[in-house]
Structures are given as structure tokens and as C-alpha cells.
Scaffold this motif. Sequence first.
Motif, mmCIF file in Angstrom:
data_model
loop_
_atom_site.group_PDB
_atom_site.id
_atom_site.type_symbol
_atom_site.label_atom_id
_atom_site.label_comp_id
_atom_site.label_asym_id
_atom_site.label_seq_id
_atom_site.Cartn_x
_atom_site.Cartn_y
_atom_site.Cartn_z
ATOM 1 N N PRO A 1 0.804 -1.230 0.000
ATOM 2 C CA PRO A 1 0.000 0.000 0.000
ATOM 3 C C PRO A 1 0.838 1.280 0.000
ATOM 4 O O PRO A 1 0.324 2.348 -0.308
ATOM 5 N N ALA A 2 2.117 1.170 0.348
ATOM 6 C CA ALA A 2 2.976 2.354 0.385
ATOM 7 C C ALA A 2 3.441 2.701 -1.021
ATOM 8 O O ALA A 2 3.406 1.862 -1.930
ATOM 9 N N PRO A 3 3.908 3.929 -1.249
ATOM 10 C CA PRO A 3 4.647 4.202 -2.477
ATOM 11 C C PRO A 3 5.758 3.176 -2.624
ATOM 12 O O PRO A 3 6.336 2.719 -1.630
ATOM 13 N N GLU A 4 6.092 2.813 -3.841
ATOM 14 C CA GLU A 4 7.036 1.713 -4.031
ATOM 15 C C GLU A 4 8.380 1.994 -3.379
ATOM 16 O O GLU A 4 9.003 1.096 -2.811
ATOM 17 N N CYS A 5 8.852 3.224 -3.482
ATOM 18 C CA CYS A 5 10.191 3.549 -2.970
ATOM 19 C C CYS A 5 10.160 4.799 -2.108
ATOM 20 O O CYS A 5 9.310 5.678 -2.283
ATOM 21 N N GLY A 6 11.123 4.860 -1.196
ATOM 22 C CA GLY A 6 11.282 6.030 -0.346
ATOM 23 C C GLY A 6 12.735 6.187 0.022
ATOM 24 O O GLY A 6 13.627 5.856 -0.741
ATOM 25 N N TRP A 7 12.992 6.651 1.238
ATOM 26 C CA TRP A 7 14.359 6.859 1.695
ATOM 27 C C TRP A 7 15.082 5.532 1.885
ATOM 28 O O TRP A 7 14.472 4.520 2.238
ATOM 29 N N TRP A 8 16.387 5.541 1.680
ATOM 30 C CA TRP A 8 17.180 4.358 1.998
ATOM 31 C C TRP A 8 16.928 3.952 3.449
ATOM 32 O O TRP A 8 16.960 4.768 4.371
ATOM 33 N N GLY A 9 16.626 2.667 3.647
ATOM 34 C CA GLY A 9 16.393 2.161 4.999
ATOM 35 C C GLY A 9 15.048 2.522 5.585
ATOM 36 O O GLY A 9 14.722 2.090 6.689
ATOM 37 N N GLY A 10 14.244 3.305 4.851
ATOM 38 C CA GLY A 10 13.035 3.858 5.447
ATOM 39 C C GLY A 10 11.746 3.146 5.131
ATOM 40 O O GLY A 10 10.687 3.553 5.619
ATOM 41 N N ASN A 11 11.788 2.094 4.325
ATOM 42 C CA ASN A 11 10.563 1.444 3.856
ATOM 43 C C ASN A 11 10.403 0.078 4.519
ATOM 44 O O ASN A 11 11.115 -0.877 4.190
ATOM 45 N N LEU A 12 9.466 -0.015 5.432
ATOM 46 C CA LEU A 12 9.153 -1.270 6.127
ATOM 47 C C LEU A 12 7.792 -1.812 5.720
ATOM 48 O O LEU A 12 7.181 -2.598 6.435
ATOM 49 N N SER A 13 7.333 -1.408 4.536
ATOM 50 C CA SER A 13 5.997 -1.834 4.098
ATOM 51 C C SER A 13 5.929 -3.320 3.780
ATOM 52 O O SER A 13 4.828 -3.874 3.683
ATOM 53 N N GLY A 14 7.075 -3.989 3.631
ATOM 54 C CA GLY A 14 7.065 -5.427 3.368
ATOM 55 C C GLY A 14 6.947 -6.286 4.601
ATOM 56 O O GLY A 14 6.810 -7.518 4.494
#
Length: 514
Positions: A250-263
Motif C-alpha cells: 500500500p505504500a509508495p514503491e520507494c522512499g528513503w534508503w532504509g526507510g521502507n518497512l511496508s514489506g
Amino acid sequence: MRRRLTALALAAVLAAAPVAAAPSAGADPAPAAPAGTGEGPWSAEGAQLVDASGEPVRMTGVNWFGSETETYAPHGLWARNLEDMVAQMAGLGFNTIRLPYSNEALDPGAEPSGIDFELNPGLEGLSGLEIIDRVVEEADAHGMRVVLDRHRPAADSQSPLWYTPDRPESEWIDDWTMLAERYAGDPTVIGADLHNEPHSTADGQGACWGCGDPERDWRLAAERAGEAVLEANPDWLVIVEGVDCVPGTPAPECGWWGGNLSGVPEHPVRLSDPDKLVYSAHEYATSVADQDWFDDPAFPDNMPGLWDAFFGHIEHDGAAPLLLGEFGTTLQDPRDGVWLGELMSYLGEGPTGVDFTYWSWNPNSGDTGGILQDDWTTVDQDKYAYLEPYLLPPGGGGGGGDGGGPPDGAACTVDYRVTDAWDAGFTAEAVLTNDGSTALEDWTLTWTAPEGVRVANGWGARVSQDGGTVTASAPDWARALEPGASSAVGVQATGPSAPAPDDFRIGDTACATA
């Protein structure tokens, strides 16, 4: 110095929230907060960190970088004494130091540099690892906690994966095992941030989350290293950062390095002791890069929904505690102040809020600057004003003594010296020594500020000024000053550095001046 990012289009994940205004830099300090560091090792109960007695605790800390660079030591030791630096951190209310290092800094023969040994005589001849020991010892002396952050394999650059051709996964795990064993039984070091900012690459060979490739899947690697850490030191927290890109969430596919825990909901990290797992994310302002969401007409109301999608769901769902391991700004763009105020409000107050360690203490971070200004002593009051209401000082409380009278037979000496001076102000240190035969419990040191002098902030104690009277109250990590013991109080002030005050008192007892 550290991260870069991938700027991508923002998906429509919006949630309205009020904008939090920055507090005034000149406002009175907030009331003392509940305990921040607690007792013994830490664990998780759902999304809450707790101490050894089950009481809630929270990291409200700061990053002090340098050991991951070619100096193999925290930066600023060319300008300041290490003990004084840590005392200032604690005195400002930071209760945790996130300490980056590189595997190269742990190598035999890696010789630290960038240190003035006249200011830091106790560091001369030490290895990079032994300097980390000294930071840990000083943090312990001030009631602080330390998170070790494997920031880079080598000192020259960040890596998208946890290994490189020259620094294999086996070395990464072996070094973590060594560190876990080295600090076993020392509750000052609370955990391992396994690898800083894993991220994707243009050739598709960078880090992924949940893709199943053992050479690229950061979630699987974190499990391997995490188990090795827990086997060596079951008391430690295992801190796992996100990646930058996770397709199909549900999150934007990409963000900040280290910042995406949507998985995480689909592919959680699995440890033999799930109560030692902490997820971590990084979040930055326009001073690092101008992401699309900063230009959205809905800004800043779009930000809470974006944060929920990238990392906030971890804490909301009770999956595990969340640490915002890095966030920072130069505050040069007007949007940055709005962003930081909104973010602090999102993290929440008190011991149940989201854990955080601000980037950075250092003024020499090219992306963000620091809590300290370029003289490595003066506090950037504009930045600090955003953070101060949310800080839980070491040991909790932060407020010092009750101003009660000293015991019978009390005697004291104060050695006061100006440590630096410039046209508009100065810094000084007052070293209080207990010359009596009885411990000074909850001591409060007072003196009269010379005409034209106004204390802006202090460290080593809770420092304030009311009219012409300056008050330095015992910090919670040193509430009792034993006979013969000394405690250093640092101050930064505006006005002339001379003459020096000479009427230091503990209660009704006048102190001699050295």
C-alpha cells in the motif's frame, strides 16, 4: 556523509493530521519526563520497549558519527574532550547514543585519527574498538544507553548490501558476534543496528525485502545475523532497518534508503526470541532531497498517512517496537520546520512514544548539520527546540536536586574556567568537588551571573537562570556526590566572559574557589 535516496512519485496515501508548531527556543524547559533508560537489559512487549523490571522505556537519542569514517573515532574529538561531549548530550536530555562504526574500524592496525590528545589524553594509543569502549563507559557514567550501528563495511563509502567483495557476510556476522560477546553483561549497550540503509541499485542487484534471493533479501540476512547476535548475547535488541523499495504494497514503491518497512506484514523478520526484535526506519527533510511529497498541495497533511504506510504501521499494529533511527534537517527550507514539527508530533510524547535517535550531534553532516554548531559546543537552539519537549533524560527525570540544605559538615570547592570565548559569548566549566565528610545528596549549586551574562544552556546538570542567579541541579545519573568526588557543570552563555563568578554555594554553604 551517509545516505542518498530514490525520489519517486507519491501514491495517494493521505491522512489528515494537525500541524505541530515548533516550540519557542526561549521557552522554559518542559517538566521532567518519566524514566527513559530504566534498569538492566531491554526487551519488547508488543510495540513497547520495557526494562528488566517491565517498566516502559524509550530511546530519545542522538547519532554521533565518525567511527565509520577514516578517523575510526567519533568526530569532534579534535575540538572537545570526549567526557565533556557525552556530559553535554546527557545534560540536554538525550538518553541514547546511536554510534555508527565500520568493520574497517575494528580491524587490527586501524589507527584512529582526528583526535586532539591534549584534550583527550586517555584516548592516545587506543584502537578504534577501544575508543568505542570509552564512549560506552562514559555513556554509562551518565546513565545513557548505546546502540551500535554497523554503518558501513569499509570507511570510504556506504554499501547497498550488507556485504561487499572485500567484506563478506561471514565477516559482518563474526564482527557482530565479537561485539555482542564483548558487551555481554553490560546493560549500557542495548542492541545491534545490523546494517545501515540497505537499498536497491540501478542494476537490480541491491537489497530487496522478501524477494527470496539469499544474496539480496535483506530480511533473510537480518535473520541470520540476528540469530548469531542473540546466541552470543541474549540480552541485546536486534534492530532491523527497512529498505528503500518494496513493490506491491500500500505504500509508495520507494522512499528513503532504509526507510521502507511496508514489506513487514507479508514478510516479517523471524527470530528465536521475538521480544528482542526492533524495526527501524529513516526519514529526512528537503535538505537531503526534495521528494515529491514535499511539493504535494496537501503538505503537510499528507505526511502522517505516508509515514503510516512506510513504517508507522509497525507500531500501530503492535508487531514490534519502532525506532526512527535517523531523521534530520538543516531547517533552511521553510517546509523543513513544518516537517520536523509534524514528525515529532507523530512520534508522540512520554515513554510510550516511538523511539528515535536524531541525526546528528555532529555539525559536519553535509545533509543536515547537527545539534551542535560549527564550534562543536554551541547548541543550535532552533533544532533543539523541536526535540526538547519529547526528550526523556537519562535515568528519567532530568530535573535535579530539590534545593534542600546540605548536610552538617558540608564543604565544597569549585574550579571555574572559561573554555572558549567569542565576541558575543562564551562557554565555561564549573567543577564542583565535595570536600566534606558526607555525601551531598540531590545537590544544587548556585552562583550569581556577572552583569550582562545570560546562560543559554548547560550540560552535566540541569542548568537554569532566574534573574541574576544561575542554578545547576544534580542530574539523575549523579544525584549523590560522594566525599572527595567531583562533578563538572558546563554552560554556554551570552555576554562577557570576565569577570568570573566567585560566590558559588551549595544551599547555605559557600564553596571555596580553586
